[in-house]
Write a protein that holds these residues in place. Structure first.
Motif, PDB file in Angstrom:
ATOM      1  N   VAL A  99       0.863  -1.187   0.000  1.00 42.88           N
ATOM      2  CA  VAL A  99       0.000   0.000   0.000  1.00 42.88           C
ATOM      3  C   VAL A  99       0.902   1.241   0.000  1.00 42.88           C
ATOM      4  O   VAL A  99       1.133   1.857   1.049  1.00 42.88           O
ATOM      5  N   PRO A 100       1.421   1.609  -1.154  1.00 36.69           N
ATOM      6  CA  PRO A 100       2.389   2.711  -1.196  1.00 36.69           C
ATOM      7  C   PRO A 100       1.844   4.044  -0.712  1.00 36.69           C
ATOM      8  O   PRO A 100       2.597   4.874  -0.201  1.00 36.69           O
ATOM      9  N   ARG A 101       0.543   4.241  -0.853  1.00 34.08           N
ATOM     10  CA  ARG A 101      -0.015   5.520  -0.407  1.00 34.08           C
ATOM     11  C   ARG A 101       0.076   5.701   1.100  1.00 34.08           C
ATOM     12  O   ARG A 101       0.005   6.817   1.615  1.00 34.08           O
ATOM     13  N   ALA A 102       0.257   4.574   1.854  1.00 36.22           N
ATOM     14  CA  ALA A 102       0.405   4.682   3.306  1.00 36.22           C
ATOM     15  C   ALA A 102       1.772   5.257   3.679  1.00 36.22           C
ATOM     16  O   ALA A 102       1.926   5.860   4.740  1.00 36.22           O
ATOM     17  N   GLY A 103       2.757   5.064   2.816  1.00 36.70           N
ATOM     18  CA  GLY A 103       4.094   5.626   3.060  1.00 36.70           C
ATOM     19  C   GLY A 103       4.744   5.131   4.330  1.00 36.70           C
ATOM     20  O   GLY A 103       5.428   5.882   5.018  1.00 36.70           O
ATOM     21  N   VAL A 104       4.574   3.834   4.635  1.00 34.72           N
ATOM     22  CA  VAL A 104       5.063   3.273   5.897  1.00 34.72           C
ATOM     23  C   VAL A 104       6.436   2.623   5.720  1.00 34.72           C
ATOM     24  O   VAL A 104       6.637   1.817   4.801  1.00 34.72           O
ATOM     25  N   TYR A 105       7.342   2.973   6.593  1.00 24.91           N
ATOM     26  CA  TYR A 105       8.647   2.306   6.676  1.00 24.91           C
ATOM     27  C   TYR A 105       8.551   1.292   7.815  1.00 24.91           C
ATOM     28  O   TYR A 105       8.329   1.650   8.973  1.00 24.91           O
ATOM     29  N   LEU A 106       8.722   0.002   7.491  1.00 28.93           N
ATOM     30  CA  LEU A 106       8.508  -1.075   8.449  1.00 28.93           C
ATOM     31  C   LEU A 106       9.709  -1.228   9.379  1.00 28.93           C
ATOM     32  O   LEU A 106      10.858  -1.295   8.922  1.00 28.93           O
ATOM     33  N   MET A 107       9.434  -1.313  10.681  1.00 28.64           N
ATOM     34  CA  MET A 107      10.507  -1.352  11.675  1.00 28.64           C
ATOM     35  C   MET A 107      10.611  -2.683  12.416  1.00 28.64           C
ATOM     36  O   MET A 107      11.364  -2.775  13.384  1.00 28.64           O
ATOM     37  N   ASN A 108       9.890  -3.707  11.994  1.00 29.44           N
ATOM     38  CA  ASN A 108      10.082  -5.015  12.617  1.00 29.44           C
ATOM     39  C   ASN A 108      11.408  -5.623  12.169  1.00 29.44           C
ATOM     40  O   ASN A 108      12.057  -5.118  11.246  1.00 29.44           O
ATOM     41  N   SER A 109      11.803  -6.717  12.797  1.00 28.15           N
ATOM     42  CA  SER A 109      13.139  -7.257  12.545  1.00 28.15           C
ATOM     43  C   SER A 109      13.274  -7.918  11.185  1.00 28.15           C
ATOM     44  O   SER A 109      14.369  -8.368  10.827  1.00 28.15           O
TER      45      SER A 109
END
Length: 353
Positions: free
Chosen positions: A92-102
């Protein structure tokens, strides 16, 4: 924030800034959310935390709330939350989320530094064993990578053996490694057996369940990397039950350290391996404590008082869970009720005469 997660978050946030991310997110059983929220607040990122129906200790949840993270309680366990946040970050690119899980490789790059500090504390002589709790298996994966690189660079003369300790109520790696016999095999490990174990859990409606909420994970995202680390470091996997975890948590406290329940799995596992003769009495062992004692104060107080809090201190998407019971521990240090009387107080203090 009081947990090992900070080591990885510093590296991941550095990369997030490099790629101009502004919004970060994670699924969490507690420690990841606390560390993520802390660094997001310091660095000025929007922060989203997904917590599931599994337990999260109030000590950790309070940190995420206090640091300003937008906390989403999703109906489902940690594994469901991680699948959801990964989908949002990746699809979902519109969310613009950078994932921080391992699953984020920069997290593991940061967590390698833990092994550098172990070496520093031992005058740069590697121990014979590294023992670590196993949840999402990021730490053991990072430790293996750290020693691969240090050995290749000639920085260490020997590579320690690795022991990964699961909670008995969340022992996926133990089953896959010891019962299914899955090995790294140069990256050609039997993915079918792993998928089969996951399918068995789905068919049985089996969910992780342990007082050690930080490792209450059934589908560890770093399982392949953990297999690689176990192969390189000639590793073993064991499980310990909640009672054993809490008893060793109290033992750690009596030594003046203090840790959350999941951390104590490493010490409990070391004792199991010593009794089995796998760890020898003369060998040097470094047990990694992954979280501060104040991460889960309710578990500590209940252990020492025998007071059943009926799930207080652990919450999920549907409120407090009533299925948490901690019996009075064998190392219990119960408060002494005493009258407001000098003689009575002195007697309680063991002062005679």
């Amino acid at each position: 924030s009081g947990s090992f997660k900070d080591n990885g978050m510093t590296a991941a946030f550095t990369h997030a800034r490099m790629v101009s991310a502004r919004r970060v997110a994670c699924a969490s059983t507690g420690n990841t959310s606390a560390s993520l929220a802390l660094y997001a607040a310091l660095a000025g990122f929007e922060c989203y935390v997904f917590i599931g129906d599994g337990r999260i200790a109030f000590g950790k949840l309070s940190q995420a709330l206090e640091y300003g993270a937008i906390t989403l309680q999703v109906a489902g366990d940690f594994d469901a939350c991680l699948a959801r946040v990964r989908h949002i970050a990746e699809k979902v690119p519109r969310a613009g989320v950078y994932l921080m899980n391992s699953v984020n490789p920069f997290r593991l790059e940061g967590q390698k530094s833990i092994m550098c500090r172990v070496l520093e504390g031992l005058d740069f002589e590697p121990p014979d064993w590294i023992v670590v709790p196993g949840g999402n298996l990021g730490n053991c994966s990072a430790f293996g990578k750290a020693y691969m690189e240090m050995a290749e660079l000639g920085l260490v003369k020997k590579v320690p053996r690795l022991a990964v300790i699961n909670a008995a109520g969340a022992r996926t790696l133990d089953r896959v490694f010891n019962e299914q016999g899955v090995r790294w095999q140069g990256g050609r490990f039997d993915k079918g057996r792993v998928k089969g174990e996951y399918q068995r859990m789905d068919d049985a409606g089996e969910h992780a369940h342990t007082i050690a909420s930080a490792i209450e994970i059934n589908r560890p995202v770093n399982l392949p990397k953990a297999l690689r680390a176990l192969d390189f470091m000639r590793g073993v996997v064991r499980s310990v039950d909640d009672h054993c975890i809490l008893e060793h948590k109290a033992l750690v406290g009596r030594c003046g350290f203090g840790c959350e329940p999941a951390s104590a799995a490493s010490v409990a596992g070391a004792r199991v391996l010593l009794r089995e003769g796998v760890i020898k009495p003369h060998e040097t062992v470094a047990c990694v404590l992954t979280g501060h004692v104040l991460k889960d104060p309710d578990a500590t107080v209940q252990y020492h008082t025998g007071r059943d809090t009926k799930g207080k201190g652990h919450t999920g998407a549907h409120g407090p869970r009533p299925d948490v019971h901690i019996p009075l521990g064998t190392r219990a240090n119960r408060p002494i009720r005493v009258a407001d009387d000098l003689d009575a107080i002195l007697r309680a203090m063991g002062v005679e005469g």
